[in-house]
Write a protein that holds these residues in place. Structure first.
Motif, mmCIF file in Angstrom:
data_model
loop_
_atom_site.group_PDB
_atom_site.id
_atom_site.type_symbol
_atom_site.label_atom_id
_atom_site.label_comp_id
_atom_site.label_asym_id
_atom_site.label_seq_id
_atom_site.Cartn_x
_atom_site.Cartn_y
_atom_site.Cartn_z
ATOM 1 N N THR A 191 0.902 -1.247 -0.146
ATOM 2 C CA THR A 191 0.040 -0.026 0.164
ATOM 3 C C THR A 191 0.863 1.217 -0.048
ATOM 4 O OG1 THR A 191 -1.707 -1.138 1.116
ATOM 5 C CG2 THR A 191 -1.673 1.240 1.156
ATOM 6 N N MET A 192 0.867 2.117 -1.042
ATOM 7 C CA MET A 192 1.469 3.287 -1.079
ATOM 8 C C MET A 192 0.537 4.258 -1.555
ATOM 9 S SD MET A 192 4.365 2.583 -4.080
ATOM 10 C CE MET A 192 4.911 4.074 -4.345
ATOM 11 N N ARG A 193 1.222 5.529 -1.394
ATOM 12 C CA ARG A 193 0.432 6.975 -2.031
ATOM 13 C C ARG A 193 0.954 7.181 -3.296
ATOM 14 N NH1 ARG A 193 0.848 12.596 -1.797
ATOM 15 N NH2 ARG A 193 2.652 12.290 -0.449
ATOM 16 N N ASP A 195 1.399 10.182 -5.934
ATOM 17 C CA ASP A 195 1.416 11.516 -5.946
ATOM 18 C C ASP A 195 1.283 12.025 -7.075
ATOM 19 O OD1 ASP A 195 3.695 11.266 -7.018
ATOM 20 O OD2 ASP A 195 4.799 11.913 -5.301
ATOM 21 N N GLY A 235 -3.604 9.251 -5.126
ATOM 22 C CA GLY A 235 -4.454 8.786 -3.964
ATOM 23 C C GLY A 235 -3.615 7.567 -3.227
ATOM 24 N N THR A 236 -4.246 6.884 -2.287
ATOM 25 C CA THR A 236 -3.490 5.928 -1.714
ATOM 26 C C THR A 236 -4.229 4.786 -1.883
ATOM 27 O OG1 THR A 236 -2.938 7.343 0.206
ATOM 28 C CG2 THR A 236 -3.081 4.801 0.512
ATOM 29 N N TYR A 237 -3.272 3.673 -2.514
ATOM 30 C CA TYR A 237 -3.833 2.545 -3.208
ATOM 31 C C TYR A 237 -3.073 0.951 -2.742
ATOM 32 C CZ TYR A 237 -5.899 5.728 -6.536
ATOM 33 O OH TYR A 237 -6.576 6.710 -7.101
ATOM 34 N N HIS A 238 -3.779 -0.040 -2.604
ATOM 35 C CA HIS A 238 -2.988 -1.270 -2.551
ATOM 36 C C HIS A 238 -2.679 -1.849 -3.871
ATOM 37 C CE1 HIS A 238 -1.498 -4.771 -0.310
ATOM 38 N NE2 HIS A 238 -2.069 -5.477 -1.199
ATOM 39 N N HIS A 264 9.622 8.225 -6.594
ATOM 40 C CA HIS A 264 8.708 7.182 -6.415
ATOM 41 C C HIS A 264 9.372 5.805 -5.925
ATOM 42 C CE1 HIS A 264 5.924 9.483 -9.779
ATOM 43 N NE2 HIS A 264 5.831 9.952 -8.459
ATOM 44 N N GLN A 267 9.778 6.053 -2.189
ATOM 45 C CA GLN A 267 8.166 5.990 -1.642
ATOM 46 C C GLN A 267 8.173 4.741 -1.481
ATOM 47 O OE1 GLN A 267 5.947 8.249 -4.338
ATOM 48 N NE2 GLN A 267 6.013 10.224 -2.998
ATOM 49 N N ALA A 271 7.312 2.032 1.727
ATOM 50 C CA ALA A 271 6.181 1.337 1.801
ATOM 51 C C ALA A 271 6.534 0.014 2.151
ATOM 52 C CB ALA A 271 5.360 1.798 0.731
ATOM 53 N N ASN A 374 6.945 14.660 -0.169
ATOM 54 C CA ASN A 374 5.836 13.936 -0.576
ATOM 55 C C ASN A 374 6.214 12.409 -0.393
ATOM 56 O OD1 ASN A 374 4.057 15.767 -1.505
ATOM 57 N ND2 ASN A 374 5.116 16.050 -3.366
#
Length: 375
Positions: A191-193, A195, A235-238, A264, A267, A271, A374
């Motif tokens: 799961t990560m955001r 951006d 958004g935040t997604y799995h 990315h 990030q 995660a 971010n």
């Protein structure tokens, strides 16, 4: 079996061992310097959660106490290639742990950074200016048209050392992106955001490869793919494994190209570390076994006498929330209108000095623009 091997490791040791392995998989491994060879990790994790195994090279074991901060870890991500194809490091990340070893600072080296690559006697390379992702290819030839990524990594490490002034890396690893997908699958996705809006260059919405133009045989076209594209919205997604790997590899069409991709990837590292340390993974021995088994296919490193457990115990004070993502800005470098590669923006030298002096926190307080807010 020895009595010590029968005893169940304390919870903090087991969790630390897992975190150490994750850090090796996601942000580095263990020592690669000088003429040392990188070897494939053959360790595993048994049913009661204690770690067993270690470096395939059979190097003499040291103790976790020998791993002391500050530490600098070098990671190179490569696409899967056979030994007839010269490797290129499409992702280069350095992780710095300060003396207290309770925090991690991550910064990426742009793959197209135009640098001095030093001479390398094993291949007869005389040195020269080129994009930094070519260093592995200059260092990898072993004769008869074959290439060794382990040998190529040594030249990459020397090149990054020359760039940053970091005298030697305390850890280093090669990550095979193809095998890395198995690791994400083993933890059940991540799961990560997200951006920004990102469109996949390579995949369709269902994850299958996009079609190629008939006129684009081999590598004759810069963008040979046509048809629908997988699109990632803010958004935040799995993310499933193939989605996560696809997302962090995209740079075409992004406002800042590879600089956005670097963010990315950082990030994603955070995660993944958080996911593996979550109760859904650390409390499931079968899943842990699968994670480390997958790591064996994706990760190549030199243990320098330290096992995964040694590193885990040494990093037991590390909190995955204390990962700070660093932004090294840059821009295109041109000669007579011809694009040579990227150059780093002013201030990078001062940042590298802060890394060498283990004063990154002080540097960031004075230069907050270097923090990826971010990430």
């Amino acid at each position: 079996m020895a009595e010590s091997a029968k005893r169940r490791a304390p919870l903090w040791a087991r969790l630390s061992g897992v975190l150490g392995a994750v850090l090796m998989v996601t942000s580095g491994g263990v020592l690669v310097t000088g003429s040392s060879l990188i070897t494939r990790y053959t360790g595993s994790i048994d049913a009661d959660g204690s770690l067993i195994g270690g470096p395939a090279s059979g190097a003499a074991r040291n103790t976790p106490a020998d791993i002391r901060g500050p530490l600098d870890i070098l990671l190179a991500g490569i696409d899967p290639r056979d030994d007839r194809t010269a490797p290129r490091s499409d992702s280069i990340i350095v992780a710095h742990l300060p003396a207290g070893m309770d925090q991690v600072y991550l910064f990426s080296v742009p793959r197209d950074l135009y640098v001095d690559i030093p001479a390398f006697a094993p291949t007869g390379f005389g040195g020269g200016r080129s994009k930094i992702n070519a260093a592995m290819s200059y260092g990898s030839p072993v004769g008869d048209g074959r290439h060794d990524v382990k040998q190529g990594f040594q030249l990459l490490a020397r090149t990054v050392t020359q760039l940053t002034g970091i005298e030697a890396f305390d850890a280093g690893a090669i990550i095979n992106f193809g095998g890395f997908k198995d690791i994400v699958e083993a933890v059940g996705g991540v799961t990560m955001r997200i951006d920004m809006r990102v469109r996949s260059e390579h995949l369709r919405p269902d994850g299958t490869p996009r079609h190629r133009r008939a006129s684009c045989a081999g590598k004759s076209c810069a963008h040979p793919y046509i048809g629908p594209q997988k699109t990632y919205q803010p958004g935040t997604y799995h993310l499933r494994a193939w989605e996560a790997l696809d997302y962090v590899r995209q740079r075409y069409g992004l406002p800042n190209s590879d600089y956005d991709r670097q963010r990315h990837q950082q990030q994603f590292i955070k995660a993944m570390a958080a996911k593996v340390m979550s109760k859904g993974v650390i409390s499931n021995p079968a899943r842990l076994t699968k994670v480390l088994g997958s790591a064996g296919d994706a990760l190549t490193f030199d243990g320098n006498g330290h096992s995964v457990l040694d590193w885990g115990l040494a990093l037991k004070g590390l909190n995955t929330d204390n990962m700070v993502s660093i932004k090294l800005s840059g821009g295109g470098l041109y000669e007579g209108g011809r694009y040579l590669g990227e150059k780093l923006a002013p201030g990078s030298e001062e940042f590298f000095a802060a890394v060498r002096q283990d004063k990154i926190q002080e540097f960031l307080l004075a230069h907050p623009e270097f923090v990826n807010k971010n990430a």
